[in-house]
Design a protein around this motif. Structure first.
Motif, PDB file in Angstrom:
ATOM      1  N   PRO A   4      14.263  -2.725  -0.675  1.00  0.00           N
ATOM      2  CA  PRO A   4      13.515  -3.681  -1.664  1.00  0.00           C
ATOM      3  C   PRO A   4      12.144  -3.844  -1.002  1.00  0.00           C
ATOM      4  O   PRO A   4      11.827  -3.881   0.049  1.00  0.00           O
ATOM      5  N   LEU A   5      11.074  -3.990  -2.275  1.00  0.00           N
ATOM      6  CA  LEU A   5       9.756  -4.152  -1.919  1.00  0.00           C
ATOM      7  C   LEU A   5       9.447  -5.548  -1.507  1.00  0.00           C
ATOM      8  O   LEU A   5      10.131  -6.592  -2.049  1.00  0.00           O
ATOM      9  N   LYS A   6       8.652  -5.739  -0.406  1.00  0.00           N
ATOM     10  CA  LYS A   6       8.124  -6.777   0.288  1.00  0.00           C
ATOM     11  C   LYS A   6       6.774  -6.905   0.050  1.00  0.00           C
ATOM     12  O   LYS A   6       6.018  -5.875   0.425  1.00  0.00           O
ATOM     13  N   GLU A   7       6.044  -7.949   0.274  1.00  0.00           N
ATOM     14  CA  GLU A   7       4.892  -8.385   0.245  1.00  0.00           C
ATOM     15  C   GLU A   7       4.106  -7.748   1.576  1.00  0.00           C
ATOM     16  O   GLU A   7       4.731  -7.661   2.813  1.00  0.00           O
ATOM     17  N   GLY A   8       3.034  -6.780   1.477  1.00  0.00           N
ATOM     18  CA  GLY A   8       2.332  -6.192   2.347  1.00  0.00           C
ATOM     19  C   GLY A   8       3.050  -4.876   3.183  1.00  0.00           C
ATOM     20  O   GLY A   8       2.403  -4.468   4.122  1.00  0.00           O
ATOM     21  N   MET A   9       4.144  -4.514   2.542  1.00  0.00           N
ATOM     22  CA  MET A   9       4.598  -3.288   3.101  1.00  0.00           C
ATOM     23  C   MET A   9       3.723  -2.078   3.079  1.00  0.00           C
ATOM     24  O   MET A   9       2.841  -2.062   2.030  1.00  0.00           O
ATOM     25  N   VAL A  10       3.593  -1.215   4.120  1.00  0.00           N
ATOM     26  CA  VAL A  10       2.698  -0.149   4.199  1.00  0.00           C
ATOM     27  C   VAL A  10       3.767   1.257   4.071  1.00  0.00           C
ATOM     28  O   VAL A  10       4.848   1.334   4.822  1.00  0.00           O
ATOM     29  N   VAL A  11       3.485   1.916   2.858  1.00  0.00           N
ATOM     30  CA  VAL A  11       4.521   2.863   2.353  1.00  0.00           C
ATOM     31  C   VAL A  11       3.513   4.175   2.455  1.00  0.00           C
ATOM     32  O   VAL A  11       2.612   4.108   1.981  1.00  0.00           O
ATOM     33  N   GLU A  12       4.136   5.324   3.010  1.00  0.00           N
ATOM     34  CA  GLU A  12       3.335   6.414   3.171  1.00  0.00           C
ATOM     35  C   GLU A  12       4.327   7.427   2.559  1.00  0.00           C
ATOM     36  O   GLU A  12       5.637   7.440   2.871  1.00  0.00           O
ATOM     37  N   SER A  13       3.734   8.632   2.101  1.00  0.00           N
ATOM     38  CA  SER A  13       4.202   9.733   1.490  1.00  0.00           C
ATOM     39  C   SER A  13       4.931  10.620   2.677  1.00  0.00           C
ATOM     40  O   SER A  13       4.628  10.338   3.923  1.00  0.00           O
TER      41      SER A  13
ATOM     42  N   ALA B 120      10.775   2.619  -5.009  1.00  0.00           N
ATOM     43  CA  ALA B 120      10.577   3.757  -5.927  1.00  0.00           C
ATOM     44  C   ALA B 120      10.462   3.190  -7.141  1.00  0.00           C
ATOM     45  O   ALA B 120       9.293   3.874  -8.022  1.00  0.00           O
ATOM     46  N   ALA B 121      10.957   2.188  -7.850  1.00  0.00           N
ATOM     47  CA  ALA B 121      10.648   1.719  -8.966  1.00  0.00           C
ATOM     48  C   ALA B 121       9.106   1.120  -9.221  1.00  0.00           C
ATOM     49  O   ALA B 121       8.405   1.070  -9.828  1.00  0.00           O
ATOM     50  N   ALA B 122       8.747   0.655  -8.063  1.00  0.00           N
ATOM     51  CA  ALA B 122       7.168  -0.077  -7.991  1.00  0.00           C
ATOM     52  C   ALA B 122       6.188   1.142  -7.947  1.00  0.00           C
ATOM     53  O   ALA B 122       5.180   1.012  -8.625  1.00  0.00           O
ATOM     54  N   LEU B 123       6.663   2.172  -7.150  1.00  0.00           N
ATOM     55  CA  LEU B 123       5.649   3.335  -7.200  1.00  0.00           C
ATOM     56  C   LEU B 123       5.606   3.753  -8.577  1.00  0.00           C
ATOM     57  O   LEU B 123       4.842   4.120  -9.309  1.00  0.00           O
ATOM     58  N   LEU B 124       6.748   4.132  -9.475  1.00  0.00           N
ATOM     59  CA  LEU B 124       6.775   4.880 -10.702  1.00  0.00           C
ATOM     60  C   LEU B 124       6.146   3.892 -11.765  1.00  0.00           C
ATOM     61  O   LEU B 124       5.330   4.300 -12.371  1.00  0.00           O
ATOM     62  N   ALA B 125       6.393   2.584 -11.565  1.00  0.00           N
ATOM     63  CA  ALA B 125       5.518   1.553 -12.463  1.00  0.00           C
ATOM     64  C   ALA B 125       4.108   1.785 -12.105  1.00  0.00           C
ATOM     65  O   ALA B 125       3.169   1.429 -13.191  1.00  0.00           O
ATOM     66  N   ASN B 126       3.541   2.363 -10.847  1.00  0.00           N
ATOM     67  CA  ASN B 126       2.160   2.465 -10.829  1.00  0.00           C
ATOM     68  C   ASN B 126       1.654   3.862 -10.841  1.00  0.00           C
ATOM     69  O   ASN B 126       0.827   4.207 -10.680  1.00  0.00           O
ATOM     70  N   GLY B 127       2.668   4.689 -11.661  1.00  0.00           N
ATOM     71  CA  GLY B 127       2.124   5.842 -11.878  1.00  0.00           C
ATOM     72  C   GLY B 127       2.299   7.201 -10.849  1.00  0.00           C
ATOM     73  O   GLY B 127       1.714   8.232 -10.907  1.00  0.00           O
ATOM     74  N   ILE B 128       3.036   6.529  -9.683  1.00  0.00           N
ATOM     75  CA  ILE B 128       3.128   7.730  -8.495  1.00  0.00           C
ATOM     76  C   ILE B 128       4.578   8.261  -8.878  1.00  0.00           C
ATOM     77  O   ILE B 128       5.412   7.698  -9.011  1.00  0.00           O
ATOM     78  N   ARG B 129       4.507   9.533  -8.996  1.00  0.00           N
ATOM     79  CA  ARG B 129       5.622  10.311  -9.169  1.00  0.00           C
ATOM     80  C   ARG B 129       5.958  11.111  -7.748  1.00  0.00           C
ATOM     81  O   ARG B 129       7.072  11.685  -7.554  1.00  0.00           O
ATOM     82  N   THR B 130       5.031  11.637  -7.071  1.00  0.00           N
ATOM     83  CA  THR B 130       5.595  12.523  -5.934  1.00  0.00           C
ATOM     84  C   THR B 130       5.303  11.522  -4.705  1.00  0.00           C
ATOM     85  O   THR B 130       4.609  10.927  -4.361  1.00  0.00           O
ATOM     86  N   LEU B 131       6.825  11.442  -4.034  1.00  0.00           N
ATOM     87  CA  LEU B 131       6.843  10.725  -2.769  1.00  0.00           C
ATOM     88  C   LEU B 131       6.701  11.438  -1.809  1.00  0.00           C
ATOM     89  O   LEU B 131       6.575  10.875  -0.429  1.00  0.00           O
TER      90      LEU B 131
ATOM     91  N   THR C 249       0.840  -0.967   0.026  1.00  0.00           N
ATOM     92  CA  THR C 249      -0.072  -0.023   0.096  1.00  0.00           C
ATOM     93  C   THR C 249       0.812   1.398   0.088  1.00  0.00           C
ATOM     94  O   THR C 249       1.930   1.103   0.658  1.00  0.00           O
ATOM     95  N   PHE C 250       0.404   2.229  -0.581  1.00  0.00           N
ATOM     96  CA  PHE C 250       1.011   3.544  -0.439  1.00  0.00           C
ATOM     97  C   PHE C 250      -0.002   4.705  -0.251  1.00  0.00           C
ATOM     98  O   PHE C 250      -1.141   4.710  -1.229  1.00  0.00           O
ATOM     99  N   ASN C 251      -0.017   5.348   0.645  1.00  0.00           N
ATOM    100  CA  ASN C 251      -0.964   6.371   0.882  1.00  0.00           C
ATOM    101  C   ASN C 251      -2.192   5.642   1.213  1.00  0.00           C
ATOM    102  O   ASN C 251      -3.399   6.120   0.508  1.00  0.00           O
ATOM    103  N   ASN C 252      -2.723   4.304   1.695  1.00  0.00           N
ATOM    104  CA  ASN C 252      -3.958   3.979   1.741  1.00  0.00           C
ATOM    105  C   ASN C 252      -4.345   3.211   0.434  1.00  0.00           C
ATOM    106  O   ASN C 252      -5.356   2.658   0.737  1.00  0.00           O
ATOM    107  N   GLU C 253      -3.802   3.185  -0.463  1.00  0.00           N
ATOM    108  CA  GLU C 253      -4.147   2.509  -1.767  1.00  0.00           C
ATOM    109  C   GLU C 253      -3.326   1.402  -1.945  1.00  0.00           C
ATOM    110  O   GLU C 253      -2.156   1.178  -1.686  1.00  0.00           O
ATOM    111  N   THR C 254      -4.086   0.234  -2.544  1.00  0.00           N
ATOM    112  CA  THR C 254      -3.309  -1.055  -2.710  1.00  0.00           C
ATOM    113  C   THR C 254      -2.861  -1.013  -4.107  1.00  0.00           C
ATOM    114  O   THR C 254      -3.373  -0.604  -5.099  1.00  0.00           O
ATOM    115  N   TYR C 255      -1.336  -1.369  -4.394  1.00  0.00           N
ATOM    116  CA  TYR C 255      -0.559  -1.297  -5.511  1.00  0.00           C
ATOM    117  C   TYR C 255      -0.169  -2.854  -5.606  1.00  0.00           C
ATOM    118  O   TYR C 255       0.137  -3.641  -4.727  1.00  0.00           O
ATOM    119  N   GLN C 256       0.222  -3.250  -6.913  1.00  0.00           N
ATOM    120  CA  GLN C 256       1.136  -4.493  -7.033  1.00  0.00           C
ATOM    121  C   GLN C 256       2.639  -3.901  -7.541  1.00  0.00           C
ATOM    122  O   GLN C 256       2.918  -2.913  -8.171  1.00  0.00           O
TER     123      GLN C 256
END
Length: 112
Positions: A87-96, A38-49, A23-30
Motif C-alpha cells: 500500500p502507498l503511503k505519504e512520503g514513500m521513497v520508491v526506487e526501481s 504498482a497502481a500508483a506508478l501505472l496511473a503516473n505512466g510508469i511501466r518499467t519497475l 517519489t520514484f527514482n527521485n521524481e515526485t508523483y501523486q
C-alpha cells in the motif's frame, strides 16, 4: 486523476479522495493512499519497475496479485518489495529494482 484501480483483490477498496505524494527514482508523483504502489506508478505512466536479472530486459507488472515477483522495487531502502501488494503511503521513497543480482549469474561467474 486518470483511471485507477479502486478495488484490489488483496488490498481491498481504495478511497479516491486521499491523495499522497511519493517519489520514484527521485521524481515526485501523486497517488492514492493505500492503493498499491504498482497502481500508483501505472496511473503516473510508469511501466518499467525493474530489469531482468539475466537479460536486463525491462520488467513491469505482470500478475498484479503477488504471484510472479516481476514488480519488485526498493521501498524506503528495503529491496525486493512487491509493488503490487504494498500500500502507498505519504512520503514513500520508491526506487526501481534495477538489474538485481541473481544466484544463477553469481554461480556462473564463480564457477566458470
Amino acid at each position: 486523476m486518470s483511471q485507477r484501480i479502486l478495488e484490489h483483490p488483496v488490498l481491498g477498496k481504495i478511497e479516491e479522495k486521499n491523495s499522497v505524494t511519493f517519489t520514484f527514482n527521485n521524481e515526485t508523483y501523486q497517488g492514492l493512499e493505500n492503493e498499491s504502489i504498482a497502481a500508483a506508478l501505472l496511473a503516473n505512466g510508469i511501466r518499467t519497475l525493474r530489469h531482468h536479472e539475466e537479460s536486463g530486459a525491462p520488467r513491469g507488472i505482470y500478475c498484479n496479485i503477488g504471484h510472479c515477483f516481476e514488480c519488485r522495487v526498493t521501498v524506503n531502502g528495503q529491496q525486493g518489495v512487491r509493488a503490487c501488494l504494498t500500500p502507498l503511503k505519504e512520503g514513500m521513497v520508491v526506487e526501481s529494482g534495477g538489474q538485481l543480482p541473481t544466484t544463477v549469474r553469481d554461480w556462473r561467474n564463480n564457477h566458470a
